[in-house]
Design an enzyme around this catalytic site. Structure first.
Site, PDB file in Angstrom:
ATOM      1  N   SER A 150      23.589 -83.328 -12.733  1.00 49.04           N
ATOM      2  CA  SER A 150      24.561 -83.660 -11.707  1.00 49.04           C
ATOM      3  C   SER A 150      23.647 -84.089 -10.171  1.00 49.04           C
ATOM      4  CB  SER A 150      25.557 -82.549 -11.330  1.00 49.04           C
ATOM      5  OG  SER A 150      26.400 -82.787 -10.304  1.00 49.04           O
ATOM      6  N   TYR A 168      27.488 -74.147 -10.480  1.00 46.92           N
ATOM      7  CA  TYR A 168      27.201 -75.390 -11.071  1.00 46.92           C
ATOM      8  C   TYR A 168      26.027 -76.018 -10.486  1.00 46.92           C
ATOM      9  CZ  TYR A 168      28.651 -79.933 -12.326  1.00 46.92           C
ATOM     10  OH  TYR A 168      28.907 -81.194 -12.812  1.00 46.92           O
ATOM     11  N   LYS A 172      22.987 -77.120 -12.898  1.00 45.76           N
ATOM     12  CA  LYS A 172      22.369 -78.386 -13.041  1.00 45.76           C
ATOM     13  C   LYS A 172      20.885 -78.555 -12.588  1.00 45.76           C
ATOM     14  CE  LYS A 172      26.246 -80.045 -14.713  1.00 45.76           C
ATOM     15  NZ  LYS A 172      26.198 -80.706 -16.290  1.00 45.76           N
TER      16      LYS A 172
HETATM   17  N1  NAD Z   1      32.682 -86.341 -14.104  1.00 49.89           N
HETATM   18  C1  NAD Z   1      31.599 -86.299 -13.129  1.00 49.89           C
HETATM   19  O1  NAD Z   1      32.199 -86.825 -12.106  1.00 49.89           O
HETATM   20  C2  NAD Z   1      30.661 -85.623 -13.226  1.00 49.89           C
HETATM   21  C3  NAD Z   1      29.561 -85.573 -12.312  1.00 49.89           C
HETATM   22  C4  NAD Z   1      28.509 -84.908 -12.489  1.00 49.89           C
HETATM   23  C5  NAD Z   1      28.138 -84.143 -13.684  1.00 49.89           C
HETATM   24  N2  NAD Z   1      29.039 -84.291 -14.674  1.00 49.89           N
HETATM   25  C6  NAD Z   1      28.671 -83.699 -16.353  1.00 49.89           C
HETATM   26  O2  NAD Z   1      29.064 -84.352 -17.076  1.00 49.89           O
HETATM   27  C7  NAD Z   1      29.575 -83.696 -17.995  1.00 49.89           C
HETATM   28  C8  NAD Z   1      30.848 -84.041 -18.571  1.00 49.89           C
HETATM   29  O3  NAD Z   1      31.712 -84.180 -17.596  1.00 49.89           O
HETATM   30  P1  NAD Z   1      33.167 -84.739 -17.675  1.00 49.89           P
HETATM   31  O4  NAD Z   1      33.631 -84.922 -16.342  1.00 49.89           O
HETATM   32  O5  NAD Z   1      33.299 -85.907 -18.674  1.00 49.89           O
HETATM   33  O6  NAD Z   1      34.163 -83.527 -18.264  1.00 49.89           O
HETATM   34  P2  NAD Z   1      35.442 -83.270 -19.069  1.00 49.89           P
HETATM   35  O7  NAD Z   1      35.854 -82.163 -18.548  1.00 49.89           O
HETATM   36  O8  NAD Z   1      36.249 -84.595 -19.097  1.00 49.89           O
HETATM   37  O9  NAD Z   1      34.932 -83.039 -20.770  1.00 49.89           O
HETATM   38  C9  NAD Z   1      34.040 -82.103 -21.036  1.00 49.89           C
HETATM   39  C10 NAD Z   1      34.074 -81.912 -22.437  1.00 49.89           C
HETATM   40  O10 NAD Z   1      33.276 -80.772 -22.777  1.00 49.89           O
HETATM   41  C11 NAD Z   1      33.920 -80.023 -23.816  1.00 49.89           C
HETATM   42  N3  NAD Z   1      33.453 -78.547 -23.575  1.00 49.89           N
HETATM   43  C12 NAD Z   1      33.617 -77.445 -22.691  1.00 49.89           C
HETATM   44  N4  NAD Z   1      33.164 -76.653 -22.867  1.00 49.89           N
HETATM   45  C13 NAD Z   1      32.501 -76.517 -23.912  1.00 49.89           C
HETATM   46  C14 NAD Z   1      31.820 -75.913 -24.984  1.00 49.89           C
HETATM   47  N5  NAD Z   1      31.395 -74.397 -24.600  1.00 49.89           N
HETATM   48  N6  NAD Z   1      31.408 -76.310 -26.089  1.00 49.89           N
HETATM   49  C15 NAD Z   1      31.683 -77.591 -26.513  1.00 49.89           C
HETATM   50  N7  NAD Z   1      32.456 -78.357 -25.586  1.00 49.89           N
HETATM   51  C16 NAD Z   1      32.838 -78.038 -24.610  1.00 49.89           C
HETATM   52  C17 NAD Z   1      35.527 -80.133 -23.258  1.00 49.89           C
HETATM   53  O11 NAD Z   1      36.440 -79.620 -24.437  1.00 49.89           O
HETATM   54  C18 NAD Z   1      35.399 -81.358 -22.848  1.00 49.89           C
HETATM   55  O12 NAD Z   1      36.084 -82.258 -23.976  1.00 49.89           O
HETATM   56  C19 NAD Z   1      29.464 -82.143 -17.633  1.00 49.89           C
HETATM   57  O13 NAD Z   1      28.141 -81.634 -17.915  1.00 49.89           O
HETATM   58  C20 NAD Z   1      29.495 -82.055 -16.349  1.00 49.89           C
HETATM   59  O14 NAD Z   1      29.156 -81.047 -15.652  1.00 49.89           O
HETATM   60  C21 NAD Z   1      30.471 -84.970 -14.627  1.00 49.89           C
END
Ligand code: NAD
Length: 255
Positions: A150, A168, A172
């Site tokens: 992130s 967080y 990251k």
């Molecule tokens: N969306 C953003 O803006 C953003 C920004 C920076 C980083 N990220 C990173 O991208 C990744 C995905 O984010 P997102 O926004 O798509 O999240 P989201 O909440 O939409 O999806 C996350 C998925 O991970 C699954 N999950 C959670 N804990 C789990 C576990 N212990 N084992 C297996 N599956 C698990 C959930 O069931 C869900 O389907 C994350 O690592 C997040 O930190 C996202």
């Protein structure tokens, strides 16, 4: 030198595992990888949502798998690796995407449980999944590991985001350090490691995209929602087959 893009990013006959594939970016990555030919294994602790992602892919082709896996649980991760080995016989791309955020609290207000729970999924999960899948990559001569970090792992504050959530940020930043070390350790084994550092992305299927706070700005990129997935899917290209330790900063985009 001109490159044929389709050829560079062709993942036909490759197997890709995406954790947290049931929602958001994980679903987008899964669909992106499938669109360039990979057989995708969709893993999530929510099996129903993993099934949905696999079904969406299988609407167009018919080789995606779904499975339950909790990346924070070593036994569950080992079981996932066994299933991948049995069903696919190899793994070429691992996307360590599963991640959570806890309540955005300042450090002196943060429950220890929130620190531990987030670390277990966002950082230890990256270690556990890499640890479990690397032997399969070694057995088939290499692979590509893509860790979803992130922007918050690179900077202490990003405009528009509250400066709280040190667990967080730490996880990251840890993921980025882990990625660099992984790349250096396994370069000689043809295993590449890269991290992507997105910011504020709500992909199709994401819980975050359910109620957008503001209308997305139209841009060229937003008309091609999953181009990132295609870009890094090419990380598996033999032409790029070396450790790079690169940290990609994905641009903000609402799809
Ligand atoms: N969306 C953003 O803006 C953003 C920004 C920076 C980083 N990220 C990173 O991208 C990744 C995905 O984010 P997102 O926004 O798509 O999240 P989201 O909440 O939409 O999806 C996350 C998925 O991970 C699954 N999950 C959670 N804990 C789990 C576990 N212990 N084992 C297996 N599956 C698990 C959930 O069931 C869900 O389907 C994350 O690592 C997040 O930190 C996202």
């Amino acid at each position: 030198m001109a490159h044929n893009v389709a050829e560079l990013f062709d993942l036909t006959s490759k197997v890709a595992l995406v954790t947290g594939a049931g929602s958001g970016l994980g679903r987008a990555f899964s669909e992106g990888l499938a669109s360039v030919g990979a057989r995708v294994v969709c893993a999530d602790r929510d099996r129903g949502r993993a099934d949905e992602t696999a079904a969406a892919i299988n609407g167009k082709r018919n080789d995606a798998l779904s499975l339950h896996a909790d990346v924070a649980d070593p036994q569950s991760v080992e079981a996932m690796a066994e299933q991948v080995a049995q069903s696919c016989g190899r793994i070429d791309v691992l996307v360590n995407n599963a991640g959570i955020a806890t309540m955005p609290l300042r450090i002196h207000e943060m429950p220890v449980e929130d620190w531990d729970r987030l670390m277990a999924i966002n950082l230890r999960g990256v270690f556990l999944c890499s640890r479990a899948m690397i032997p399969l990559m070694l057995a088939s001569g290499g692979g590509s590991i893509i860790n979803i970090a992130s922007i918050i792992g690179l900077v202490g504050h990003y405009p528009g985001f509250a400066a709280n959530g040190a667990n967080y940020a730490a996880a990251k930043a840890g993921t980025i350090g882990f990625t660099r070390q992984l790349a250096a350790e396994y370069a000689k084994d043809n295993i590449r490691a890269n991290a992507i550092a997105p910011v504020g992305m709500a992909a199709r299927g994401s819980r975050k995209s359910a109620k957008p706070k503001r209308r997305p700005r139209k841009s060229r990129a937003s008309k091609k929602p999953f181009c990132e997935a295609r870009r890094w899917a090419g990380a598996d290209s033999p032409r790029n087959w070396k450790a790079s330790q690169s940290i990609w900063r994905a641009t903000p985009r609402v799809t």
